[in-house]
Motif scaffolding. Sequence first.
Motif, PDB file in Angstrom:
ATOM      1  N   GLN A  19      28.441  93.021  17.817  1.00 36.07           N
ATOM      2  CA  GLN A  19      28.429  92.581  16.427  1.00 36.07           C
ATOM      3  C   GLN A  19      27.022  92.652  15.840  1.00 36.07           C
ATOM      4  N   SER A  20      26.025  92.240  16.602  1.00 40.41           N
ATOM      5  CA  SER A  20      24.653  92.288  16.109  1.00 40.41           C
ATOM      6  C   SER A  20      24.197  93.740  15.944  1.00 40.41           C
ATOM      7  N   ARG A  23      25.565  95.086  12.726  1.00 37.27           N
ATOM      8  CA  ARG A  23      24.795  94.597  11.573  1.00 37.27           C
ATOM      9  C   ARG A  23      23.456  95.316  11.463  1.00 37.27           C
ATOM     10  N   TRP A  27      22.158  97.535   8.318  1.00 38.96           N
ATOM     11  CA  TRP A  27      20.868  97.237   7.688  1.00 38.96           C
ATOM     12  C   TRP A  27      19.991  98.485   7.622  1.00 38.96           C
TER      13      TRP A  27
END
Length: 61
Positions: A19-20, A23, A27
């Motif tokens: 999940q990170s 992201r 970004w």
Amino acid sequence: MVRVATYFAMTFGAFLFWQSMDRVHVWIALHQDEKKERMERELEIKRMQAELMAQAKESDS
């Protein structure tokens, strides 16, 4: 019981990691788009400046 808890913790850790990373990729993509748009705007400004300088030279002559 320890094996089940360890498996759950590792699975949950892997989920959080993915999940990170998702992201982070979003970004990075957004910042690349912003950079591309900024460079396009700067090129347009330079093009307009060159055009105006050429017009000023023609009107002076």
